[in-house]
Design an enzyme around this catalytic site. Sequence first.
Site, PDB file in Angstrom:
ATOM      1  N   ARG A 369       0.845  -1.186   0.000  1.00 35.46           N
ATOM      2  CA  ARG A 369       0.000   0.000   0.000  1.00 35.46           C
ATOM      3  C   ARG A 369       0.886   1.243   0.000  1.00 35.46           C
ATOM      4  NH1 ARG A 369      -3.252  -0.758   5.283  1.00 35.46           N
ATOM      5  NH2 ARG A 369      -4.027   1.313   4.745  1.00 35.46           N
ATOM      6  N   LYS A 441      -3.267  -8.605  10.197  1.00 34.94           N
ATOM      7  CA  LYS A 441      -4.657  -8.415  10.640  1.00 34.94           C
ATOM      8  C   LYS A 441      -5.565  -7.962   9.504  1.00 34.94           C
ATOM      9  CE  LYS A 441      -3.989  -3.686  12.438  1.00 34.94           C
ATOM     10  NZ  LYS A 441      -4.925  -3.001  11.535  1.00 34.94           N
ATOM     11  N   ASP A 442      -4.984  -7.444   8.396  1.00 30.83           N
ATOM     12  CA  ASP A 442      -5.785  -7.027   7.246  1.00 30.83           C
ATOM     13  C   ASP A 442      -6.168  -8.195   6.340  1.00 30.83           C
ATOM     14  OD1 ASP A 442      -5.670  -4.386   8.046  1.00 30.83           O
ATOM     15  OD2 ASP A 442      -3.916  -3.917   6.811  1.00 30.83           O
ATOM     16  N   THR A 488     -11.865   5.787  17.879  1.00 29.61           N
ATOM     17  CA  THR A 488     -11.389   4.488  17.399  1.00 29.61           C
ATOM     18  C   THR A 488     -12.225   4.066  16.209  1.00 29.61           C
ATOM     19  OG1 THR A 488     -11.076   2.149  17.914  1.00 29.61           O
ATOM     20  CG2 THR A 488     -12.858   3.281  19.063  1.00 29.61           C
ATOM     21  N   SER A 490     -12.383   0.860  15.360  1.00 28.31           N
ATOM     22  CA  SER A 490     -12.522  -0.579  15.563  1.00 28.31           C
ATOM     23  C   SER A 490     -13.712  -0.911  16.455  1.00 28.31           C
ATOM     24  CB  SER A 490     -11.239  -1.136  16.196  1.00 28.31           C
ATOM     25  OG  SER A 490     -11.439  -2.413  16.740  1.00 28.31           O
ATOM     26  N   LEU A 491     -14.618  -1.772  15.954  1.00 27.13           N
ATOM     27  CA  LEU A 491     -15.724  -2.254  16.787  1.00 27.13           C
ATOM     28  C   LEU A 491     -15.186  -3.049  17.967  1.00 27.13           C
ATOM     29  CD1 LEU A 491     -18.317  -3.505  14.121  1.00 27.13           C
ATOM     30  CD2 LEU A 491     -18.262  -1.299  15.301  1.00 27.13           C
ATOM     31  N   ARG A 492     -14.123  -3.808  17.746  1.00 31.22           N
ATOM     32  CA  ARG A 492     -13.515  -4.624  18.805  1.00 31.22           C
ATOM     33  C   ARG A 492     -13.050  -3.756  19.964  1.00 31.22           C
ATOM     34  NH1 ARG A 492      -8.442  -4.935  19.992  1.00 31.22           N
ATOM     35  NH2 ARG A 492      -7.870  -3.907  18.028  1.00 31.22           N
ATOM     36  N   ARG A 493     -12.317  -2.697  19.651  1.00 28.24           N
ATOM     37  CA  ARG A 493     -11.829  -1.817  20.708  1.00 28.24           C
ATOM     38  C   ARG A 493     -12.981  -1.122  21.419  1.00 28.24           C
ATOM     39  NH1 ARG A 493      -7.420   0.575  16.517  1.00 28.24           N
ATOM     40  NH2 ARG A 493      -5.736  -0.933  16.884  1.00 28.24           N
ATOM     41  N   ARG A 510     -11.418   7.945  11.227  1.00 26.38           N
ATOM     42  CA  ARG A 510     -10.798   7.239  10.112  1.00 26.38           C
ATOM     43  C   ARG A 510      -9.572   8.002   9.630  1.00 26.38           C
ATOM     44  NH1 ARG A 510     -12.608   4.019   6.306  1.00 26.38           N
ATOM     45  NH2 ARG A 510     -10.371   3.894   5.943  1.00 26.38           N
ATOM     46  N   GLY A 511      -8.809   7.339   8.761  1.00 24.91           N
ATOM     47  CA  GLY A 511      -7.603   7.935   8.202  1.00 24.91           C
ATOM     48  C   GLY A 511      -6.379   7.135   8.590  1.00 24.91           C
ATOM     49  N   ASN A 512      -5.251   7.408   7.905  1.00 24.41           N
ATOM     50  CA  ASN A 512      -4.009   6.744   8.287  1.00 24.41           C
ATOM     51  C   ASN A 512      -3.503   7.310   9.618  1.00 24.41           C
ATOM     52  OD1 ASN A 512      -2.647   9.193   7.704  1.00 24.41           O
ATOM     53  ND2 ASN A 512      -2.414   8.602   5.569  1.00 24.41           N
ATOM     54  N   THR A 515      -3.007  11.067   9.705  1.00 25.86           N
ATOM     55  CA  THR A 515      -4.255  11.828   9.689  1.00 25.86           C
ATOM     56  C   THR A 515      -4.955  11.775  11.033  1.00 25.86           C
ATOM     57  OG1 THR A 515      -4.505  11.358   7.334  1.00 25.86           O
ATOM     58  CG2 THR A 515      -6.470  12.076   8.525  1.00 25.86           C
ATOM     59  N   ARG A 516      -5.003  10.587  11.661  1.00 22.04           N
ATOM     60  CA  ARG A 516      -5.697  10.472  12.942  1.00 22.04           C
ATOM     61  C   ARG A 516      -4.981  11.260  14.038  1.00 22.04           C
ATOM     62  NH1 ARG A 516      -6.956   4.102  13.347  1.00 22.04           N
ATOM     63  NH2 ARG A 516      -5.493   3.948  11.601  1.00 22.04           N
ATOM     64  N   CYS A 604     -14.123  -7.814  10.557  1.00 21.24           N
ATOM     65  CA  CYS A 604     -14.087  -6.454  11.099  1.00 21.24           C
ATOM     66  C   CYS A 604     -15.479  -5.913  11.404  1.00 21.24           C
ATOM     67  CB  CYS A 604     -13.355  -5.515  10.141  1.00 21.24           C
ATOM     68  SG  CYS A 604     -14.240  -5.226   8.582  1.00 21.24           S
TER      69      CYS A 604
END
Length: 704
Positions: A369, A441-442, A488, A490-493, A510-512, A515-516, A604
């Site tokens: 990526r 994880k992706d 976050t 992530s639903l998990r977090r 969201r974002g890399n 960005t976050r 996810c």
Amino acid sequence: MAAYLQWRRFVFFDRETVKEPAGPDGGGAGGAKPFALPPGITVCDSGRGSLVFGDMEGQIWFLPRSLQLSSFQAYKLRVTHLYQLKQHSILASVGEDEEGINPLVKVWNLEKRDGGNPLCTRIFPAIPGNKPTVVSCITVHETLNFMAIGFADGSVVLTKGDITRDRHSKTQILHEGNYPVTGLAFRQSGKITHLFVVTTENIQTYMLSVKDYPRLELDTHGCGLRCSTLSDPSQDLQFIVAGNECVYLYQPDERGPCFAFEGQKLIVHWYRGYLVIVSKDRKSSPKSEFAGSDPQNSDKQILNVYDLCNKFIAYSSVFDDVVDVLAEWGSLYVLTRDGKIHALQERDTQTKLEDENGLKNRVIRVGTRKSQLARIQTDSVVEMLRKRYLSLHFEIVAMSTTGDKILDTALSKIGEKSLFTKELENALERNEVDLVVHSLKDLPTSLPPGFTIGAICKRENPHDAVVFHPKNYGKTLNSLPEKSVIGTSSLRRAAQLKRRFPQLEFRDIRGNLNTRLKKLDEKDNFSAIILAAAGLRRMGWENRIGQILNPEDCLYAVGQGALAVEVRARDEEILDMVSALHDAETVLCCIAERAFMRHLEGGCSVPVAVSTMLKDSQLYLTGAVYSLDGSDSLKDTMQTGVNYPQQNQEGPNDDTQYVGITAKKIPRHAQEAAENLGVELASLLLSKGAKHILSVARQLNDAR
């Protein structure tokens, strides 16, 4: 964080001195004599099939490929700046007609003639008003709708509209500062136009597509004259700024990678995917950073051609007193103070791949990526491969994925199983790349037919980390005020932390990573954000970690912290090559985690979490499922015995896949035990009602 890697050196260019054209008969001594530049050259540029020079006498010279020089009188005194557009036969110049009078900008149409000379379509003073100052740099947008001029007093003048005609443009002072402007560059992305402005002390960008031209400061250090450039799309049109210690890359809203290239930089150019830097020897005496190269200084200078993507030096050579480096006719041309022109012609691919013994090296293409973190991760994997396979050349191919392009929707809502992998796998299937580096994880637990994970590298810290807003430094999630907002994606977090810290609020972000962090630091929307500790450490931002979440607070994602190398399952050569990167402990832990996830049919879009540990040949797996709000959950731990090889010990050569992983050097029975552990733990939770929890969570997520 600067990349202090050992860069390999190649000779991908051939150097020769440009000679005068042969005589009319095609022979004689004419062709053997070095071509001589006109004396008194002050400025150079290239484009539209010619090298272009301005001199101390006010003349502008054109040198076409035939090497038949021509010139015309552009100014009465001298030419100080030239900008030749690449897509139009338009040349912009700055020069002087009278001593001590405001310098003039002249725009020339090279396709039209006025008494034999190019037609001057526009003349105007460089400086609005009468405030005397020195022009330092100029740039023109390829659309001909913008021109920017920088000055030694720290100001920038912007002309908007048709820059070739007086009546169709407007000029204004865009920027005022205390430091000399040393570089300018327009960047066009879709309908958005940015202008980068670099001074000796800072870097900023202006968005010209929005009213009032909002400004953003990107950094608090700058560079000297001619030490900045804009890359091409292969490097995401990044603005490159070369300081004396490091070279920095910038997007319009953030800083990107940084490379530790020492030495006083004199000239920086971008050429067909390469960064070209002319610098002084480190032992040379320092000069003014703003002054650029000193015509009186005859020290030898080093020209390096860097491939930033693949981390190698494509060419390096020493020159005497470089005036400039230009690109035209498919080659680089180095102009030196003695009036000579040195051509650097890039070798063809076959010649590049021949080493000193005439042996051909294979080029291994590595897909990744485009994000900064993905590039850092890929660089680390490629560096490990390079150390093991010295005769191979690795070429990095970066591309954008679905997950990179959709930034305004939560990952769990997009509904795509391969958000960050599909485009890379397509390239792998088409043989455009030989292997792909992912965050494990992706990767889905079931890979498309024909693919396998050929290597899983040693795992970085898999836990989640809390990064706090600057006003909350020193705090923990427990000590934040009630109703503090935590970001976050992530639903998990979110599910676990809502359960553990009910006094806090959680919102999507969201974002890399860049960005976050920017959203966190520059706004008051979030008190803290949750990120993977592994990503922060790889980016060199470990100092931003305010709290590591232990498994009691938050179990981590399946495969988190591990890097995976995906290959074509039938490409035995590549599979054998990358298998050397397998870390046995990480492989067994991740097989158990992925088997747990796959048997649950998680992803996810539902909160599934794990924690693993291998100790004394016992593999421990903790797994859990949660409702979206964390109020309902199931969690349990199981263990199994595994024996895996110690360092440098080989196991059986077995190509059997376990949850998409081919680990040739790890005993089959150990992998089977790890997979069975994950399946058994998932079956236990399913028997207790996990399917219902996950089904409801998936439905609620879809309905949001």
